[in-house]
Design an enzyme around this catalytic site. Structure first.
Site, PDB file in Angstrom:
ATOM      1  CG  HIS A  96      63.170  10.616  35.386  1.00  0.00           C
ATOM      2  ND1 HIS A  96      61.422  11.243  36.535  1.00  0.00           N
ATOM      3  CD2 HIS A  96      63.924  10.414  35.734  1.00  0.00           C
ATOM      4  CE1 HIS A  96      61.952   9.882  37.432  1.00  0.00           C
ATOM      5  NE2 HIS A  96      63.490   9.736  37.709  1.00  0.00           N
ATOM      6  CG  ASP A  98      66.416   7.191  36.658  1.00  0.00           C
ATOM      7  OD1 ASP A  98      65.738   8.123  36.909  1.00  0.00           O
ATOM      8  OD2 ASP A  98      66.617   5.711  37.216  1.00  0.00           O
ATOM      9  CG  HIS A 233      61.079   6.236  36.298  1.00  0.00           C
ATOM     10  ND1 HIS A 233      61.855   4.952  35.356  1.00  0.00           N
ATOM     11  CD2 HIS A 233      61.192   6.533  37.241  1.00  0.00           C
ATOM     12  CE1 HIS A 233      63.256   6.332  35.931  1.00  0.00           C
ATOM     13  NE2 HIS A 233      63.376   6.764  37.285  1.00  0.00           N
ATOM     14  NE  ARG A 247      68.373   5.084  41.007  1.00  0.00           N
ATOM     15  CZ  ARG A 247      68.043   6.056  40.947  1.00  0.00           C
ATOM     16  NH1 ARG A 247      67.045   6.549  40.404  1.00  0.00           N
ATOM     17  NH2 ARG A 247      69.307   7.171  40.899  1.00  0.00           N
TER      18      ARG A 247
END
Length: 296
Positions: A96, A98, A233, A247
């Protein structure tokens, strides 16, 4: 500052040393930005940032988003930090980019590996610019005139949707990149459901070809950065024990395609029927969007 850059794979990825990110100046950040544009994914070993240092670093790259539109945790150490823990189901083991179900997906993210298993839990990245470039010219030409519908169904939010070009243009370099992924992309807007299913199966499989990818082996205290506009990723779910990441995410822009869509959405040319029940989601999204635009 003297950056030491070690490429991790032929297509993308680099390990960077020679900088203390907790004390990075704006000129340091500008140098890192340049390296990120070239390599698309960067890792910085042994940084061990605190949450406050993590947020401060992210703000030097641009305005930060909130933690997450669907999965934010109320006990996160900062409103800008999104945390994923494996013990809570936090394993993103599907390819995917993000948040492509939003109108303006993130520009980039900065990940802090807080807790790392002794082995396993690596992350794969793929270079969507290289994946596009290796397609045939007839395929490229067709894709440049198409758009795709994305939704947040994997996050339990079927109502969060957006339409983006199948091929987007990097706003800084002008490079073209494939912009569909197996996690969030539901269908090609201009094709019927059966054509869309076949094309998406090909494209989402194509970007996983090993020659477009790099594999990151994490260590505790490592910082990772990636250009979310031109990469996907995938976390490898092969580990035992806890894996905790934090994150921060830099606000992005609205993806721009090579050209305007060349055809009308399929649902404007075909009647809904029992054989086209997959069209209902697209039909509702377009209807609601047109209603909002008319109201404005």
């Amino acid at each position: 500052m003297s950056l030491d850059i070690r490429p991790l794979a032929g297509s993308l990825g680099a390990e960077v040393t020679g900088v203390n990110l907790a004390e990075a100046s704006q000129s340091d950040v500008d140098a890192v930005k340049s390296v990120l544009t070239e390599h698309k994914v960067l890792v910085f070993p042994d940084q061990n940032l605190t949450p406050a240092q993590h947020v401060t670093l992210g703000q030097k790259f641009g305005e930060l988003e909130g933690a997450h539109p669907n999965l934010a945790k109320p006990d996160a150490p900062d409103p800008h930090i999104f945390e994923l823990a494996a013990s809570e189901g936090g394993i993103a083991d599907e390819w995917h980019t993000d948040l492509t179900f939003t109108d303006s997906p993130p520009l980039m993210s900065i990940l802090n590996m807080v807790t790392c298993p002794e082995s396993g839990g690596d992350t794969m990245w793929t270079n969507l610019i290289a994946a596009y470039a290796d397609l045939s010219e007839p395929m490229q030409e067709m894709l440049e005139g198409l758009t795709a519908l994305h939704d947040a169904r994997p996050h339990g939010n079927r109502e969060a949707m957006a339409i983006h070009p199948v091929v987007r243009v990097h706003p800084e370099t002008g490079e073209k990149a494939l912009y569909v992924n197996e996690h969030f992309t539901r269908r090609i807007v201009e094709m019927n459901a059966f054509e869309s299913e076949a094309l998406l199966a090909f494209l989402t499989g194509w970007v996983q070809n090993p020659r477009f990818t790099a594999r990151i082996n994490w260590s505790q205290g490592m910082i990772g950065m990636w250009d979310n506009r031109v990469t996907q990723h995938f976390v490898i779910n092969d580990f035992v024990g806890e894996r905790v990441i934090q994150r921060v995410t830099v606000l992005g822009d609205h993806p721009e395609g090579v050209q305007a869509p060349r055809f009308e959405p399929w649902t404007k040319r075909a009647k809904l029927s029992a054989t086209s029940h997959w069209d209902a989601q697209l039909y509702r999204f377009l209807r609601d969007r047109e209603g909002k635009q008319a109201a404005e």
